[in-house]
Design a protein around this motif. Structure first.
Motif, short mmCIF file in Angstrom:
data_model
loop_
_atom_site.label_atom_id
_atom_site.label_comp_id
_atom_site.label_asym_id
_atom_site.label_seq_id
_atom_site.Cartn_x
_atom_site.Cartn_y
_atom_site.Cartn_z
N GLY A 50 0.80 -1.21 0.00
CA GLY A 50 0.00 0.00 0.00
C GLY A 50 0.83 1.26 0.00
O GLY A 50 0.36 2.33 0.40
N THR A 51 2.10 1.15 -0.44
CA THR A 51 2.99 2.32 -0.45
C THR A 51 3.57 2.54 -1.83
O THR A 51 3.71 1.60 -2.63
CB THR A 51 4.15 2.13 0.55
OG1 THR A 51 4.91 0.97 0.18
CG2 THR A 51 3.63 1.97 1.96
N VAL A 52 3.88 3.81 -2.13
CA VAL A 52 4.50 4.18 -3.40
C VAL A 52 5.63 5.15 -3.13
O VAL A 52 5.65 5.84 -2.10
CB VAL A 52 3.49 4.83 -4.37
CG1 VAL A 52 2.40 3.85 -4.76
CG2 VAL A 52 2.87 6.09 -3.75
N SER A 53 6.57 5.20 -4.06
CA SER A 53 7.65 6.18 -3.99
C SER A 53 7.46 7.16 -5.15
O SER A 53 7.66 6.79 -6.31
CB SER A 53 9.02 5.49 -4.11
OG SER A 53 9.24 4.61 -3.03
N PRO A 54 7.05 8.39 -4.88
CA PRO A 54 6.85 9.37 -5.96
C PRO A 54 8.13 9.58 -6.75
O PRO A 54 9.24 9.47 -6.21
CB PRO A 54 6.46 10.64 -5.21
CG PRO A 54 5.91 10.17 -3.90
CD PRO A 54 6.71 8.94 -3.55
N VAL A 55 7.98 9.87 -8.03
CA VAL A 55 9.12 10.10 -8.90
C VAL A 55 9.95 11.27 -8.35
O VAL A 55 9.41 12.34 -8.05
CB VAL A 55 8.67 10.40 -10.35
CG1 VAL A 55 9.87 10.73 -11.23
CG2 VAL A 55 7.92 9.21 -10.91
N GLY A 56 11.26 11.04 -8.20
CA GLY A 56 12.14 12.08 -7.71
C GLY A 56 12.23 12.15 -6.20
O GLY A 56 12.96 12.99 -5.65
N SER A 57 11.48 11.27 -5.51
CA SER A 57 11.49 11.28 -4.05
C SER A 57 12.13 10.00 -3.54
O SER A 57 11.97 8.93 -4.13
CB SER A 57 10.06 11.39 -3.51
OG SER A 57 10.05 11.24 -2.08
N GLY A 58 12.84 10.10 -2.44
CA GLY A 58 13.50 8.94 -1.85
C GLY A 58 12.71 8.32 -0.73
O GLY A 58 13.17 7.38 -0.08
N ARG A 59 11.51 8.82 -0.48
CA ARG A 59 10.71 8.29 0.62
C ARG A 59 9.41 7.69 0.08
O ARG A 59 8.93 8.05 -0.98
CB ARG A 59 10.40 9.38 1.64
CG ARG A 59 9.60 10.53 1.06
CD ARG A 59 9.43 11.66 2.08
NE ARG A 59 8.68 12.77 1.52
CZ ARG A 59 7.35 12.81 1.45
NH1 ARG A 59 6.63 11.80 1.90
NH2 ARG A 59 6.74 13.86 0.92
N GLU A 60 8.89 6.75 0.86
CA GLU A 60 7.65 6.07 0.48
C GLU A 60 6.47 6.75 1.14
O GLU A 60 6.56 7.27 2.26
CB GLU A 60 7.70 4.60 0.89
CG GLU A 60 8.69 3.76 0.09
CD GLU A 60 8.57 2.29 0.41
OE1 GLU A 60 8.02 1.95 1.48
OE2 GLU A 60 9.01 1.47 -0.42
N GLU A 61 5.33 6.74 0.42
CA GLU A 61 4.09 7.30 0.95
C GLU A 61 3.02 6.23 0.93
O GLU A 61 2.91 5.45 -0.01
CB GLU A 61 3.64 8.50 0.10
CG GLU A 61 4.58 9.68 0.14
CD GLU A 61 4.03 10.86 -0.64
OE1 GLU A 61 2.85 10.78 -1.07
OE2 GLU A 61 4.77 11.84 -0.84
N ARG A 62 2.23 6.20 1.97
CA ARG A 62 1.14 5.24 2.05
C ARG A 62 -0.10 5.84 1.39
O ARG A 62 -0.44 7.00 1.61
CB ARG A 62 0.85 4.87 3.50
CG ARG A 62 -0.27 3.83 3.67
CD ARG A 62 -0.28 3.26 5.08
NE ARG A 62 0.93 2.48 5.33
CZ ARG A 62 1.08 1.21 4.93
NH1 ARG A 62 0.10 0.61 4.26
NH2 ARG A 62 2.18 0.58 5.21
N VAL A 63 -0.76 5.03 0.57
CA VAL A 63 -1.98 5.47 -0.13
C VAL A 63 -3.11 4.50 0.15
O VAL A 63 -2.89 3.33 0.48
CB VAL A 63 -1.74 5.58 -1.65
CG1 VAL A 63 -0.72 6.67 -1.96
CG2 VAL A 63 -1.30 4.25 -2.23
N ASP A 64 -4.33 5.01 0.05
CA ASP A 64 -5.52 4.18 0.29
C ASP A 64 -6.32 4.12 -1.01
O ASP A 64 -6.96 5.11 -1.39
CB ASP A 64 -6.35 4.78 1.41
CG ASP A 64 -7.58 3.92 1.75
OD1 ASP A 64 -7.63 2.76 1.29
OD2 ASP A 64 -8.47 4.42 2.45
#
Length: 230
Positions: free
Chosen positions: A16-30
Motif C-alpha cells: 500500500g505504499t509508493v515512492s513518488p518520482v524524484g522522491s526517496g521516501r515512500e508514501e502510504r496510499v488508500d
C-alpha cells in the motif's frame, strides 16, 4: 501486463505504499482496485503469463459479466435505453420496438456485444422516425443472427427467410452503391455521418465516390465518341 510490471503491482498491493518520482521516501496510499479482463485469468496463470500470487490478491469479489448473447431479455432492455437516449438527441419520436424486431434482437448473437448494439440503434434512429422501430428499419446485422430486412430486400432476398418471389438478385456492387448514396442523401452529403450510419470508414465512401465518378467519366467519353462516329 509484462511479468516484471506485475511484480511491482503485487508489491504495491501488498504494502500500500509508493515512492513518488524524484522522491526517496515512500508514501502510504488508500486505494481500491477494480481489475477487468476478457481472458480466463486461471488459464493465463497456468500458461505462465499471469502471476498466481497477484491473481489471488486481486480475486476477492469476482464478477462474471456474460456476453450479450447469453443475457436473454437484457438485450431488449439495453436496446430500449439506447433507443430512447438517441431519439432524444436526434429529436425523433421512436420509443419502442415492434414484436418482430424484439425477436430479431434476441436471436442475434451480437459478436460485437454492447458496442455493436449501440451502433445498430444509432443507425436506426438517424435514418428513421415513427412511434416504433419496425423490421425494415434494421441495418444489416453482422454475425450469426442474419441481416436486416432492408438489406435483405435490397439484395433480392426475402426478409423472413421464405422463398424468393421473383428470383431477382441485385449485384453486390449495386446494393453497396445504393446504400452509400442513400446514406449520403439522408445525411445531407455529410460523409463522416453517412459512414457512421453504415458502420464503415469515411475513407471507404470517398474512395467509392472517386471510383464511380471516374467510371461515369469513361462512360461519357465512350458515348461521345460513339455519337461522333455516327
Amino acid at each position: 501486463m509484462p511479468v516484471e510490471l506485475q511484480s511491482k503491482l503485487l508489491r504495491f498491493v501488498q504494502t500500500g505504499t509508493v515512492s513518488p518520482v524524484g522522491s526517496g521516501r515512500e508514501e502510504r496510499v488508500d486505494v481500491r482496485f477494480v481489475a477487468a479482463t476478457n481472458r480466463d485469468p486461471l488459464a493465463e496463470v497456468q500458461a505462465g503469463r499471469f502471476r498466481e500470487d497477484l491473481y489471488y490478491r486481486l480475486h476477492v469479489i469476482p464478477l462474471a459479466l456474460p456476453p450479450l448473447r447469453d443475457r436473454g431479455d437484457d438485450v431488449i432492455e439495453i436496446a430500449r435505453s439506447f433507443l430512447i437516449d438517441y431519439a432524444r438527441e436526434e429529436g425523433k419520436s421512436l420509443s419502442a420496438f415492434a414484436p418482430e424486431v424484439e425477436a430479431r434482437l434476441r436471436a442475434h448473437d451480437w459478436p460485437g456485444n454492447v458496442r455493436q448494439l449501440q451502433n445498430v440503434l444509432r443507425n436506426v434512429v438517424v435514418l428513421n422516425d415513427g412511434p416504433q422501430v419496425v423490421l425494415e428499419m434494421l441495418p444489416p446485422l453482422t454475425g450469426a443472427g442474419g441481416i436486416g430486412a432492408d438489406a435483405a430486400a435490397a439484395a433480392g432476398a426475402p426478409a423472413d427467410g421464405g422463398p424468393e418471389e421473383d428470383g431477382a438478385v441485385l449485384p453486390l456492387w449495386q446494393v453497396e452503391k445504393e446504400m452509400i448514396l442513400k446514406a449520403l442523401r439522408l445525411s445531407g452529403d455529410d460523409v463522416p455521418r453517412a459512414a457512421l450510419m453504415l458502420e464503415i470508414s469515411p475513407s471507404t465512401i470517398y474512395r467509392k465516390l472517386q471510383q464511380w465518378r471516374a467510371a461515369d467519366g469513361v462512360a461519357a467519353q465512350g458515348n461521345g465518341a460513339q455519337g461522333n462516329a455516327t
